[in-house]
Scaffold this active site. Structure first.
Site, PDB file in Angstrom:
ATOM      1  N   HIS A  51      -3.252  -4.605   4.790  1.00 23.77           N
ATOM      2  CA  HIS A  51      -3.097  -3.149   4.664  1.00 23.77           C
ATOM      3  C   HIS A  51      -4.414  -2.422   4.950  1.00 23.77           C
ATOM      4  CE1 HIS A  51       0.970  -3.413   2.899  1.00 23.77           C
ATOM      5  NE2 HIS A  51       0.507  -4.484   2.281  1.00 23.77           N
ATOM      6  N   ASN A 123       6.553  -1.357   0.065  1.00 21.34           N
ATOM      7  CA  ASN A 123       6.591  -1.306   1.526  1.00 21.34           C
ATOM      8  C   ASN A 123       7.717  -0.391   1.993  1.00 21.34           C
ATOM      9  OD1 ASN A 123       4.454  -3.169   2.121  1.00 21.34           O
ATOM     10  ND2 ASN A 123       5.823  -4.856   1.589  1.00 21.34           N
ATOM     11  N   TYR A 333      -4.260  -8.063  -6.858  1.00 21.14           N
ATOM     12  CA  TYR A 333      -4.659  -6.731  -6.430  1.00 21.14           C
ATOM     13  C   TYR A 333      -5.926  -6.231  -7.129  1.00 21.14           C
ATOM     14  CZ  TYR A 333      -0.769  -5.720  -3.269  1.00 21.14           C
ATOM     15  OH  TYR A 333       0.078  -5.716  -2.201  1.00 21.14           O
TER      16      TYR A 333
END
Length: 475
Positions: A51, A123, A333
């Site tokens: 990303h 997404n 993350y």
């Protein structure tokens, strides 16, 4: 040569994460899973590993319907308006990649709620390529550059996909007409994972989040995208920025699907499988509210590059699930943000919550001193009025069962074909022909045996699917 850890320890199973039962969560003791995810987060400096190319805007979520029977989260109560930042992105390309490439698009939202930040990281597709996080670093390697040639590899992509049939649902979406959105405004967004909602009575419901574009779906063919890329590699960024500057604020209808725990137990497949959707007939969409983007960032680096999203950021009334991919991302993350941005990335203005912060996480780089902490209360428990735990926010217990071992996710559920078959069945003839053509083009340079392996999977989805791809390949 046997597969080992970086310390030379042999790895017995590199396919399946260690879980508590067939549908249970992953185990922290699964060292190789942690090692693979942690290493992946450190493979690129300084852009995001995935990303990397993104655009973002601020906006507001307004709740227009009452869903209090499902959740006590203040951000989801009727009439509530919450400021947010939404970052769109491509997945595979680097920071300089073109916007209009065939790729999944990221749809990551940070809600600045009164109870702390809530991040919904999803997404533009309701499913993903994988259901076990053990394979995520391997999959991303196939989407990146060959370390020898430094070229993107169709061979690597199709070799992995054809050896991992759980990818077929997402591959079919990616290669369909929806594989290249015309703009970020003209695509849907999905939380993709299964989360949980908890109401005032302490009841848990499983939930899927959907964001349906009010601008209508619009997509590009390969040829149309190639023409745009030749003239403008920032087409999606330009479209989003210019529309918001002109006052043409894009919006999405927020909806949810709800499943009770009893329904989940009776489902013939795991409701926590990220490669599968929930039937809309069995679990219809429920209206929640409207998300609108109405403000461009003032400084791209500060507000977009340094925006740090993580599904670990939840608020009371919203929780996790045994979704294996979600559980791994809860670790991966924030670990990526600690490496990419710095230890105290959460203190940056774009990431800072509007609610009060009470923490003892103080040492380390980038601490700007904004946390109000007593000199005598720098540990917990303490006798000097420091922040205390709040047991009233505890979640209801989740019953789990089963032996702790590495369950073969491909043996537990080998139905890789019914949902791609259903998706293929609702395509019109033009969409099918575009699917066949897109797959054939993406197989340029791929070895014959890999193509035949993929065609074998398409045959199991539908003989028409396989025949169409064969014809597009000229055989």
């Amino acid at each position: 040569m046997k597969l080992t850890t970086t310390s030379g320890n042999p790895i017995a199973d590199n396919q399946n994460a260690l879980t508590a039962g067939e549908r249970g969560g992953v185990m922290l003791q699964d060292y190789q899973l942690i090692e693979k995810l942690a290493h992946q987060n450190r493979e690129r400096i300084p852009e995001r590993t995935v990303h990397a190319k993104g655009s973002a805007a601020y906006g507001v979520l307004e709740i227009t319907h009452d869903i209090s029977r499902y959740t006590k989260a203040k951000v989801l109560q009727k009439g509530e308006k919450t400021r947010l930042i939404l970052r769109f992105s491509t997945v595979a390309g680097e920071a300089g990649a073109a916007d209009a490439e065939r790729d999944v698009r990221g749809f990551a939202i940070k809600f600045y709620t009164r109870e702390g930040n809530w991040d919904l990281v999803g997404n533009n597709t309701p499913v993903f390529f994988l259901k076990d996080p053990y394979k995520f670093p391997d999959f991303i390697h196939t989407q990146k550059r060959n370390p020898r040639s430094h070229l993107r590899s169709n061979e690597a992509a199709w070799d992995f996909w054809s050896l991992s049939p759980e990818t077929l649902h997402q591959v079919t979406i990616l290669m369909s007409d929806r594989g290249i959105p015309a703009s970020y405004r003209q695509m849907n967004g999905y939380g993709s994972h299964t989360y949980s909602l908890i109401n005032e009575a302490g009841e848990r419901f499983w939930v899927k989040f959907h964001f349906k574009t009010r601008q209508g779906i619009k997509t590009l063919t390969n040829d149309e995208a190639a023409t745009i890329i030749a003239a403008d590699r920032e087409s999606h960024q330009r479209d989003l920025y210019e529309n918001i500057e002109a006052g043409n604020f894009p919006s999405w209808d927020m909806k949810i699907q709800i499943m009770t725990d009893e329904q989940a137990k009776k489902l013939p497949y795991s409701p926590f499988d990220l490669t599968k959707v929930w039937s809309h007939a069995d679990f219809p969409l429920i209206d929640v509210g409207v998300l609108t983007l109405n403000e461009n960032p003032k400084n791209y680096f500060n507000e977009v590059e340094q925006a740090a999203f993580s599904p670990s950021n939840i608020v009371p009334g919203i929780g996790f699930s045994p979704d294996r991919m979600l559980q791994a991302r809860i670790f991966s993350y924030p670990d990526a943000q600690r490496y990419r941005i710095g230890t105290h990335y959460a203190q940056l203005s774009v990431n800072r919550p509007i609610s009060e912060v009470g923490t003892y996480t103080l040492g380390g780089a980038m601490n700007d001193g904004s946390y109000d902490v007593s000199a005598q209360a720098y540990y917990e428990p303490n006798s000097f009025g420091g922040a205390k735990e709040a047991p009233e926010f505890s979640e209801p217990a989740l019953e789990l069962s089963g032996e702790m071992k590495r369950y073969n996710h491909r043996e537990l559920d080998d139905d890789y074909y019914s949902q791609p078959r259903a998706l293929f069945g609702i395509m019109n003839e033009a969409q099918k022909q575009q699917l066949f053509s897109n797959i054939a083009q993406s197989m340029a340079g791929v070895s014959e045996f890999i193509i035949e392996r993929a065609l074998g999977h398409f045959e199991k989805i539908s003989p028409e699917y396989a025949a169409g791809v064969r014809a597009a390949l000229g055989r």
